[in-house]
Design an enzyme around this catalytic site. Structure first.
Site, PDB file in Angstrom:
ATOM      1  N   HIS A  37      43.059  85.307  18.312  1.00  0.00           N
ATOM      2  CA  HIS A  37      42.288  85.766  16.985  1.00  0.00           C
ATOM      3  C   HIS A  37      42.961  87.018  16.720  1.00  0.00           C
ATOM      4  O   HIS A  37      43.022  87.459  15.373  1.00  0.00           O
ATOM      5  CB  HIS A  37      40.904  86.043  17.597  1.00  0.00           C
ATOM      6  CG  HIS A  37      40.049  85.098  17.761  1.00  0.00           C
ATOM      7  ND1 HIS A  37      39.634  84.765  19.288  1.00  0.00           N
ATOM      8  CD2 HIS A  37      39.450  83.900  17.085  1.00  0.00           C
ATOM      9  CE1 HIS A  37      38.869  83.726  19.325  1.00  0.00           C
ATOM     10  NE2 HIS A  37      38.953  83.297  18.091  1.00  0.00           N
ATOM     11  N   GLU A 148      46.249  77.267  13.175  1.00  0.00           N
ATOM     12  CA  GLU A 148      46.630  76.017  13.122  1.00  0.00           C
ATOM     13  C   GLU A 148      46.200  75.110  14.502  1.00  0.00           C
ATOM     14  O   GLU A 148      46.311  73.749  14.280  1.00  0.00           O
ATOM     15  CB  GLU A 148      48.115  75.661  13.185  1.00  0.00           C
ATOM     16  CG  GLU A 148      48.722  76.273  11.710  1.00  0.00           C
ATOM     17  CD  GLU A 148      50.167  76.249  11.399  1.00  0.00           C
ATOM     18  OE1 GLU A 148      50.788  75.593  12.444  1.00  0.00           O
ATOM     19  OE2 GLU A 148      50.631  76.461  10.350  1.00  0.00           O
ATOM     20  N   ASP A 150      43.137  74.370  15.525  1.00  0.00           N
ATOM     21  CA  ASP A 150      42.272  73.475  14.926  1.00  0.00           C
ATOM     22  C   ASP A 150      42.712  72.834  13.750  1.00  0.00           C
ATOM     23  O   ASP A 150      42.142  73.281  12.600  1.00  0.00           O
ATOM     24  CB  ASP A 150      40.904  74.028  15.037  1.00  0.00           C
ATOM     25  CG  ASP A 150      40.632  74.549  16.456  1.00  0.00           C
ATOM     26  OD1 ASP A 150      40.588  73.744  17.484  1.00  0.00           O
ATOM     27  OD2 ASP A 150      40.025  75.859  16.601  1.00  0.00           O
ATOM     28  N   ILE A 184      46.607  79.228  23.373  1.00  0.00           N
ATOM     29  CA  ILE A 184      45.586  80.354  23.841  1.00  0.00           C
ATOM     30  C   ILE A 184      44.231  79.766  23.451  1.00  0.00           C
ATOM     31  O   ILE A 184      43.996  79.527  22.336  1.00  0.00           O
ATOM     32  CB  ILE A 184      45.972  81.696  23.448  1.00  0.00           C
ATOM     33  CG1 ILE A 184      47.351  82.310  24.025  1.00  0.00           C
ATOM     34  CG2 ILE A 184      44.992  82.551  23.695  1.00  0.00           C
ATOM     35  CD1 ILE A 184      47.721  83.457  23.521  1.00  0.00           C
ATOM     36  N   SER A 186      39.645  80.139  24.631  1.00  0.00           N
ATOM     37  CA  SER A 186      38.831  80.439  25.599  1.00  0.00           C
ATOM     38  C   SER A 186      38.736  79.459  26.584  1.00  0.00           C
ATOM     39  O   SER A 186      38.130  79.602  27.742  1.00  0.00           O
ATOM     40  CB  SER A 186      37.601  80.851  24.772  1.00  0.00           C
ATOM     41  OG  SER A 186      37.008  79.741  24.276  1.00  0.00           O
TER      42      SER A 186
END
Length: 291
Positions: A37, A148, A150, A184, A186
């Site tokens: 993010h 990118e 998702d 990367i 979560s």
């Protein structure tokens, strides 16, 4: 960093920035902020003068057949990360502010929904696209940045903005990766040490499939099998599929000159793989020569 829960206030703030001649960027997140993010914010700061983060972790949206529960996220933690990254405006959409009565308006994208691979049911995706359209309408003319990783969501957001002629441009940013190639996410924190050690196999497998295509493989299933052969010993693949990058249409042939092939030669290999019970998604782009 200015923080607000009111859509009218964030609209007023961004209108004032544009009136002063400054370019506005929007970055959306559902919480669980990580380096991926922050990389979107970094790209936004390179291209624009003002960066607004729309943090949707507190938002619960309902529809006729049920609801999507709010994320259990750490707002204070995420705020601190975004403030340190230089975000100017932090907007927390709240249901009572956005939806004072039940919404009867939803986006329908049947041409793309029928092509989705491994994604939630169509009604959920229509709700997601509707929410992004709502936030873009609040933001006004801007550049908005999505990762990118998702890919299918990114393409749907881009197509929605183009079809509606919104004064916003949806920009895809390269997936941020760990040094070993793992995207990367979560979800990575849910992996055991052994599973985390095996996780680099996902991107390595996609890279091997892309290399096979670059070397001349034009059968989509054969290319996918290159990746699957590498993954089966260490994980449980849900799917690996080749799609036309801009339309998400599944491909049988990767030859742009063949019937049903990618019209512009741009292919995306999409994958979802389970390490234990944790699904990881990733993708890679491949350009197939058109001549």
């Amino acid at each position: 960093m200015i923080t607000t829960e009111k859509h009218a206030e964030v609209r007023e703030l961004l209108d004032a920035e544009r009136a002063a001649g400054r370019r506005v960027a929007m970055v959306g997140t559902s919480g669980g902020t990580h380096a991926g993010h922050i990389s979107l914010v970094e790209q936004a700061k390179k291209e624009c003068d003002v960066v607004a983060v729309f943090w949707n972790g507190a938002l619960k949206l309902e529809w006729a057949s049920g609801g999507v529960q709010a994320y259990n996220r750490d707002l204070a933690h995420d705020q601190a990360l975004f403030e340190a990254a230089g975000v100017d405006i932090f907007y927390i959409p709240m249901r009572d502010d956005l939806y004072q009565r039940p919404s009867n308006t939803f986006m329908a994208m049947p041409g793309m929904l029928r092509h989705l691979t491994g994604m939630p049911e169509g009604e959920h995706m229509e709700l997601l696209v509707t929410m992004v359209a709502t936030l873009l309408n609040i933001a006004g003319p801007c550049l908005t940045f999505f990762g990118e990783k998702d890919w299918q969501q990114l393409v749907m957001f881009q197509r929605m903005a183009e079809d509606l002629h919104l004064p916003s441009r949806v920009i895809g940013c390269p997936t941020r990766r760990e040094p070993d190639g793992v995207a990367i996410s979560s979800r990575n924190t849910k992996l055991s040490p052994e599973q985390r050690a095996a996780a680099p196999a996902l991107y390595a497998a996609l890279t091997a499939a892309a290399d096979a295509i670059a070397a001349g493989e034009r059968d989509a299933r054969a290319a996918a099998e290159v990746a699957l052969a590498r993954l089966r010993p260490v994980a449980d693949p849900d799917y690996i599929v080749a799609v036309e990058a801009a339309t998400l249409r599944p491909l049988d042939t990767l030859d742009p000159a063949a019937e049903g092939g990618p019209s512009d030669g741009e292919v995306r290999l999409l994958a979802s793989v389970r390490f234990g019970t944790t699904p990881l998604v990733d993708n890679i782009g491949v350009t197939v020569p058109t001549a």
